[in-house]
Write a protein that holds these residues in place. Structure first.
Motif, PDB file in Angstrom:
ATOM      1  N   VAL A  14       1.537 -23.099  -5.940  1.00 60.63           N
ATOM      2  CA  VAL A  14       1.772 -24.009  -4.945  1.00 60.63           C
ATOM      3  C   VAL A  14       0.821 -23.257  -3.835  1.00 60.63           C
ATOM      4  N   LYS A  15       0.810 -22.237  -3.508  1.00 58.86           N
ATOM      5  CA  LYS A  15       0.109 -21.566  -2.260  1.00 58.86           C
ATOM      6  C   LYS A  15      -1.523 -21.335  -2.724  1.00 58.86           C
ATOM      7  N   GLY A  16      -1.551 -20.626  -3.907  1.00 55.77           N
ATOM      8  CA  GLY A  16      -2.843 -20.307  -4.242  1.00 55.77           C
ATOM      9  C   GLY A  16      -3.074 -18.821  -3.942  1.00 55.77           C
ATOM     10  N   TYR A  17      -3.913 -18.231  -4.753  1.00 52.89           N
ATOM     11  CA  TYR A  17      -4.302 -16.881  -4.671  1.00 52.89           C
ATOM     12  C   TYR A  17      -4.251 -16.160  -3.460  1.00 52.89           C
ATOM     13  N   ALA A  18      -5.380 -16.692  -2.589  1.00 51.74           N
ATOM     14  CA  ALA A  18      -5.936 -16.198  -1.370  1.00 51.74           C
ATOM     15  C   ALA A  18      -4.754 -16.186  -0.480  1.00 51.74           C
ATOM     16  N   ALA A  19      -4.077 -17.581  -0.470  1.00 49.67           N
ATOM     17  CA  ALA A  19      -2.885 -17.654   0.620  1.00 49.67           C
ATOM     18  C   ALA A  19      -1.917 -16.726   0.337  1.00 49.67           C
ATOM     19  N   LEU A  20      -1.361 -16.625  -1.095  1.00 47.61           N
ATOM     20  CA  LEU A  20      -0.466 -15.670  -1.240  1.00 47.61           C
ATOM     21  C   LEU A  20      -0.665 -14.153  -0.802  1.00 47.61           C
ATOM     22  N   VAL A  21      -2.128 -13.855  -0.967  1.00 46.39           N
ATOM     23  CA  VAL A  21      -2.400 -12.504  -0.580  1.00 46.39           C
ATOM     24  C   VAL A  21      -2.055 -12.318   0.830  1.00 46.39           C
ATOM     25  N   SER A  22      -2.591 -13.132   1.677  1.00 46.60           N
ATOM     26  CA  SER A  22      -2.460 -13.215   3.314  1.00 46.60           C
ATOM     27  C   SER A  22      -0.699 -13.099   3.610  1.00 46.60           C
ATOM     28  N   ILE A  23      -0.079 -13.971   2.831  1.00 46.09           N
ATOM     29  CA  ILE A  23       1.450 -13.833   2.884  1.00 46.09           C
ATOM     30  C   ILE A  23       1.983 -12.631   2.469  1.00 46.09           C
ATOM     31  N   GLN A  24       1.567 -12.005   1.641  1.00 52.38           N
ATOM     32  CA  GLN A  24       2.084 -10.611   1.433  1.00 52.38           C
ATOM     33  C   GLN A  24       1.749  -9.584   2.310  1.00 52.38           C
ATOM     34  N   ILE A  25       0.697  -9.802   2.750  1.00 54.28           N
ATOM     35  CA  ILE A  25      -0.006  -8.721   3.682  1.00 54.28           C
ATOM     36  C   ILE A  25       0.992  -9.000   4.943  1.00 54.28           C
ATOM     37  N   ALA A  26       1.419 -10.047   5.418  1.00 59.52           N
ATOM     38  CA  ALA A  26       1.969 -10.198   6.704  1.00 59.52           C
ATOM     39  C   ALA A  26       3.511  -9.747   6.536  1.00 59.52           C
ATOM     40  N   ALA A  27       3.965  -9.296   5.507  1.00 54.33           N
ATOM     41  CA  ALA A  27       5.451  -8.804   5.323  1.00 54.33           C
ATOM     42  C   ALA A  27       5.629  -7.513   5.751  1.00 54.33           C
ATOM     43  N   PRO A  28       6.513  -7.423   6.750  1.00 51.96           N
ATOM     44  CA  PRO A  28       6.555  -6.121   7.618  1.00 51.96           C
ATOM     45  C   PRO A  28       6.873  -4.934   6.452  1.00 51.96           C
ATOM     46  N   TYR A  29       7.586  -5.209   5.382  1.00 53.78           N
ATOM     47  CA  TYR A  29       8.118  -4.092   4.489  1.00 53.78           C
ATOM     48  C   TYR A  29       6.821  -3.381   4.107  1.00 53.78           C
ATOM     49  N   TYR A  30       5.545  -3.688   4.359  1.00 46.14           N
ATOM     50  CA  TYR A  30       4.494  -2.834   3.652  1.00 46.14           C
ATOM     51  C   TYR A  30       4.001  -1.949   4.694  1.00 46.14           C
ATOM     52  N   LEU A  31       4.795  -1.655   5.940  1.00 46.16           N
ATOM     53  CA  LEU A  31       4.217  -0.672   6.716  1.00 46.16           C
ATOM     54  C   LEU A  31       4.452   0.557   6.408  1.00 46.16           C
ATOM     55  N   ASN A  32       5.501   0.868   5.621  1.00 46.36           N
ATOM     56  CA  ASN A  32       5.701   2.281   5.254  1.00 46.36           C
ATOM     57  C   ASN A  32       4.468   2.626   4.055  1.00 46.36           C
ATOM     58  N   TYR A  33       4.074   1.507   3.128  1.00 44.59           N
ATOM     59  CA  TYR A  33       3.157   1.685   1.977  1.00 44.59           C
ATOM     60  C   TYR A  33       1.717   1.915   3.018  1.00 44.59           C
ATOM     61  N   LEU A  34       1.609   1.332   4.193  1.00 45.83           N
ATOM     62  CA  LEU A  34       0.375   1.348   5.031  1.00 45.83           C
ATOM     63  C   LEU A  34       0.164   2.910   5.393  1.00 45.83           C
ATOM     64  N   LEU A  35       1.405   3.468   5.722  1.00 40.23           N
ATOM     65  CA  LEU A  35       1.410   4.813   6.129  1.00 40.23           C
ATOM     66  C   LEU A  35       0.914   5.827   5.062  1.00 40.23           C
ATOM     67  N   LYS A  36       1.458   5.463   4.022  1.00 41.58           N
ATOM     68  CA  LYS A  36       1.229   6.323   2.746  1.00 41.58           C
ATOM     69  C   LYS A  36      -0.199   6.061   2.422  1.00 41.58           C
ATOM     70  N   LEU A  37      -0.778   4.936   2.374  1.00 38.99           N
ATOM     71  CA  LEU A  37      -2.125   4.640   1.980  1.00 38.99           C
ATOM     72  C   LEU A  37      -3.148   5.363   2.991  1.00 38.99           C
ATOM     73  N   CYS A  38      -2.446   5.449   4.452  1.00 40.14           N
ATOM     74  CA  CYS A  38      -3.428   6.243   5.201  1.00 40.14           C
ATOM     75  C   CYS A  38      -3.860   7.756   4.639  1.00 40.14           C
ATOM     76  N   ILE A  39      -2.311   8.333   4.445  1.00 39.11           N
ATOM     77  CA  ILE A  39      -2.479   9.533   3.799  1.00 39.11           C
ATOM     78  C   ILE A  39      -3.567  10.145   2.505  1.00 39.11           C
ATOM     79  N   LEU A  40      -3.291   8.943   1.773  1.00 40.99           N
ATOM     80  CA  LEU A  40      -4.018   8.823   0.568  1.00 40.99           C
ATOM     81  C   LEU A  40      -5.720   8.673   0.942  1.00 40.99           C
ATOM     82  N   VAL A  41      -5.856   7.920   1.658  1.00 41.74           N
ATOM     83  CA  VAL A  41      -7.421   7.598   2.003  1.00 41.74           C
ATOM     84  C   VAL A  41      -7.984   9.086   2.371  1.00 41.74           C
ATOM     85  N   GLY A  42      -6.986   9.678   3.563  1.00 40.29           N
ATOM     86  CA  GLY A  42      -7.630  10.936   4.124  1.00 40.29           C
ATOM     87  C   GLY A  42      -7.858  11.947   2.947  1.00 40.29           C
ATOM     88  N   LEU A  43      -6.928  11.961   2.005  1.00 38.10           N
ATOM     89  CA  LEU A  43      -6.898  13.064   0.664  1.00 38.10           C
ATOM     90  C   LEU A  43      -8.004  12.755   0.008  1.00 38.10           C
TER      91      LEU A  43
END
Length: 836
Positions: free
Chosen positions: A455-484
């Motif tokens: 219904v939404k399409g791939y690009a729109a669903l990517v933007s919807i998933q990014i807007a979910a607040p529950y990814y904030l913890n993963y964003l913090l862990k990804l910052c650590i991973l990028v630094g390492l």
């Protein structure tokens, strides 16, 4: 062409092309983020498909015997039109919670009068004959209308409010707003006043014994007259996901509230007990309460639990590792003791439109349902295109709560008939899933994802998933991973030497831009490839490689790439933007002084540590105390129970100040990378403990003495390693400064750069860093109690690397260099004297 006739112009164009591609890729990721936050996210997560449930709510405060301060409360929902409770309103006075008090802070309420309702007030509306038989209080014998319904306890979640139960309470009284066609307002009033035309779901005529068909017939005949008395817990809108201690304290109050309801409603010999409806993280408060107090289930006081939008498999947005550990322990104990508890547990997920809880995390051990499929039983086919409801909508949606009311009625009936949990849940499944009851919950979630993609399409669903607040913890862990990955994998292996030529040919800015651009493209690609491997199914001798964690399996690869690239942007902004500015400011404010020579790295590090700790009582302790005296609503309590929290908060502030404002001496870029990784890891590791310590400082006491172990554990596993890593890096800087000062003092031509070049990392550190980066990358989308182990591991590696680098700069080596320089100077002066 290059001056030597080489291929430098081609390489230069390739480097510029990489920078251009990285820039466009980052702009695309930012565009996806803005598209999701501004357009797709709000449209998807904040729909208007649910009808509102209305009521004239008035909450009566009840007295709960407990040792806790009056921060938690037990309240009873009443409708202002309900004749059964109107005589309680003058007693409660200003403590009554209604429309007027919802927008008024408790601290701003003046002229507080009234009292909490006691057991002898008969707030449970027991029949007169039962009151006269079991109590000696007869002052309310003349009060009319003592007809109670089935007791239901509502438990709010993270930052949830007791007022969220008003819609459930409205369905309990059957006054639900303009949609109520089954009964008029006058009929509801008369049934509540007289007790005729209402029941609590027990002792109903049942000629079909225990058959499912008989339950459905009974449900159609008696559900309209079913009445629930809804009680709600008030945790002060406390954030349960911030620290595990909050869940445990809430669980203790849940136990006290259940015992109060059992005593007040005379449920000791009841066949049905209390039905609990928990929203979000309230499910863990209930689970912990049942786990710590087995008598609640064994005595039949709690036999049915309904969880609404609860992350039963793990809390995605929780940062504190202690919360993940508690959830893991509760789930392990639930799986082993669920059969013994005799409790039927139902989980209802908000679906894809729940912005805080992914549907895969809502799967329970017993029965799990999607909210949009529960709609389909009585709604039109238009609901088939829906993807659920948002996190708060699930507690007030009229159509869903109509189904929840029916589920509670069925559970009450079947419990009263003596059915076991498995039989009760089978009947609920049959009633809710009349056409697709053979489909598993995982298959339903997978179908929901496929429908959303179509219904939404791939690009729109990517933007919807990014807007979910529950990814904030993963964003913090990804910052650590990028630094390492950047500072300890890509940079030393592939970036530092191959692109060093551009620093001389096009400047340091171009070289840094090329290095960052390569990392912005390479690291998200590597993480996305790792995620693809984790969700791929490879079978070797019966063993499957599919290792994706819960909702990670449904995460689009495009979402993984964009999230990682956004985390990389944040990391590089900290290193090359914020860190650069703070470094310039700190160099002007704090003068970098040369340290005294020491014989060994260890003694130099001890000396510098003592220098840093010398300012601790002068600066950090008053700062921590003053901050919470003026910012909090209550004064800091200087008692024995607050000493450990004050010391802990002060140490956290000290380490953070050392990370942010300490001027650097040499190798500024590499040091900023190291400190950025430690800073983000430290924030993640101490976030929950810091909030808990602040609560303890503000006088919120915990009678359990385990909080001292909590502070000590966080100190030894997080603060101490981080502090030692900082001191090790600063010791390396100080010893390098001593080398440079020695060169200026002796005016020697000794090749100091060559000596400093000796302090390269050993291959062992390269292997250990590669292992650390690979392990953390493989588990970056997994929430578990060992998340924070990356901080002590990285700190140990940093200390060891600093020691290895400082070996050529030790005092013994400096003495050898001085001797060589002195000999050279002596020979030079002797030859000069002979010439003269």
């Amino acid at each position: 062409m290059a001056p030597d006739g080489g291929v430098y112009p081609l390489k230069g164009k390739a480097a510029a092309g990489i920078i251009l591609i990285a820039t466009l890729s980052c702009l695309s990721s930012l565009a996806f983020l803005l598209w999701g936050l501004i357009i797709e996210g709000p449209n998807f997560y904040n729909g208007q498909e649910c009808k509102m449930t209305y009521s004239r709510f008035q909450f009566l405060p009840l007295h709960v015997p407990t040792d806790h301060p009056n921060r938690y409360r037990l309240l009873k929902f009443t409708d202002g039109r309900d004749p059964r409770h109107q005589h309680f309103y003058p007693i409660s006075g200003s403590l009554l919670e209604g429309y007027q008090t919802q927008n008024t802070k408790k601290s701003n309420r003046n002229n507080i009068n009234g009292r909490l309702l006691e057991l002898h007030d008969n707030w449970c509306l027991l029949p007169r004959e039962e009151i006269d038989k079991n109590t000696s209080h007869s002052e309310w014998s003349d009060v009319p209308y003592p007809h109670r319904g089935h007791p239901v306890l509502y438990v709010p979640g993270h930052w949830g409010s007791f007022s969220q139960s008003r819609s459930l309470g409205a369905h309990g009284t059957r006054w639900t707003g303009p949609y109520n066609d089954a009964k008029t307002h006058q009929k509801i009033f008369e049934s509540l006043r007289s007790g005729k035309g209402m029941h609590d779901g027990t002792q109903l005529f049942f000629k079909y014994h225990n058959s499912t068909d008989g339950i459905e017939v009974l449900k159609s005949q008696y559900q309209d007259d079913f009445v629930m008395d809804v009680f709600a817990l008030d945790f002060g809108e406390e954030g349960a996901a911030l620290h595990s201690s909050k869940i445990l304290k809430q669980a203790d109050f849940v136990t006290r509230a259940i015992e109060t309801l059992v005593e007040g409603c005379h449920l000791g010999d009841s066949q049905t007990g209390i039905t609990i409806v928990a929203h979000s993280l309230g499910a863990f408060s209930v689970s912990a309460s049942l786990d710590m107090n087995p008598h609640l289930a064994s005595k039949g006081w709690v036999q049915n639990v309904i969880n609404l939008a609860s992350p039963l498999q793990g809390i995605p947005y929780a940062v504190d590792s202690g919360v993940h550990k508690l959830v893991q322990n509760l789930n392990e104990r639930d799986s082993s003791t669920a059969a013994k508890r005799n409790v039927a547990t139902i989980s209802v997920s908000g679906g894809l439109r729940d912005e805080l809880i992914p549907p895969t995390l809502s799967e329970g051990p017993s029965a799990s349902f999607l909210a949009n499929l529960m709609h389909d039983t009585n709604a039109t086919t238009s609901f088939n295109s829906k993807f659920g409801m948002d996190h708060r909508c699930i507690v007030w949606c009229y159509d869903l709560l109509t189904q929840i009311r029916g589920v509670i009625f069925v559970l009450t009936m079947t419990t009263d008939r003596g059915m076991n949990p498995s039989e009760r849940l089978n009947i609920v499944r049959r009633i809710l899933h009349q056409t697709n009851h053979t489909t598993t919950f995982k298959e339903e979630v997978k179908t929901l994802h496929e429908r959303a993609l179509d219904v939404k399409g791939y690009a729109a669903l990517v933007s919807i998933q990014i807007a979910a607040p529950y990814y904030l913890n993963y964003l913090l862990k990804l910052c650590i991973l990028v630094g390492l990955a950047h500072s300890h994998l890509l940079r030393p292996l592939f970036l530092q030497h191959p692109i060093k030529q551009y620093e001389k040919q096009k400047g340091s800015m171009f070289k840094a831009g090329l290095e960052v651009s390569i990392s912005l493209l390479a690291i998200p690609s590597i993480v996305t490839t790792s995620s693809l491997l984790r969700r791929s199914e490879f079978h070797f001798f019966g063993w499957s490689l599919r290792q994706c964690y819960m909702h990670e399996c449904e995460l689009l690869l495009g979402t993984t790439f964009v999230l990682t690239q956004l985390a990389a942007l944040v990391y590089f902004i900290i290193v090359y933007g914020v860190g650069f500015v703070i470094d310039k400011i700190s160099r002007k404010i704090f003068s970098s002084q040369r340290q005294q020579l020491s014989r060994t790295f260890g003694t130099m590090m001890c000396y510098m540590s003592m220098q840093s700790l010398r300012l601790y009582p002068i600066t950090c302790l008053p700062l921590a105390v003053g901050l919470f005296v003026f910012a909090g609503e209550t004064d800091v309590m200087f008692v024995s129970t607050t000493i450990a929290p004050i010391v802990f908060v002060s140490l956290v502030i000290l380490v953070l100040l050392k990370l942010i404002f300490k001027p650097t001496a040499t190798n500024i870029e590499e040091r900023r990378m190291t400190f950025a990784i430690i800073l983000i890891s430290l924030i993640k590791a101490t976030y929950g403990k810091f909030i808990y310590a602040v609560a303890m400082m503000k006088g919120i006491r915990d009678d359990n003495k385990w909080y001292n172990n909590e502070m000590l554990g966080s100190f030894t596993s997080s603060l101490l390693p981080a502090f030692l890593a900082i001191m090790a890096v600063e010791t390396h800087d100080a010893m390098t400064q001593n080398m440079l000062h020695w060169k200026r003092r002796t005016k020697s031509d000794f090749d100091v750069v060559a000596v400093i070049g000796l302090n390269k990392a050993h291959r062992f550190f390269l292997f250990s860093n590669t292992f650390l980066v690979t392990w953390y990358m493989w588990n970056v989308f997994v929430n578990y109690a060992g998340d924070d182990i990356v901080l002590p591991l990285y700190s140990i590696i940093t200390v060891a690397m600093s020691y290895w680098k400082c070996y050529p700069l030790s005092a013994d080596a400096m003495n050898i260099y001085s001797a060589i320089a002195d000999d050279d100077l002596s020979l030079h002066s002797e030859s000069k004297d002979k010439d003269e």
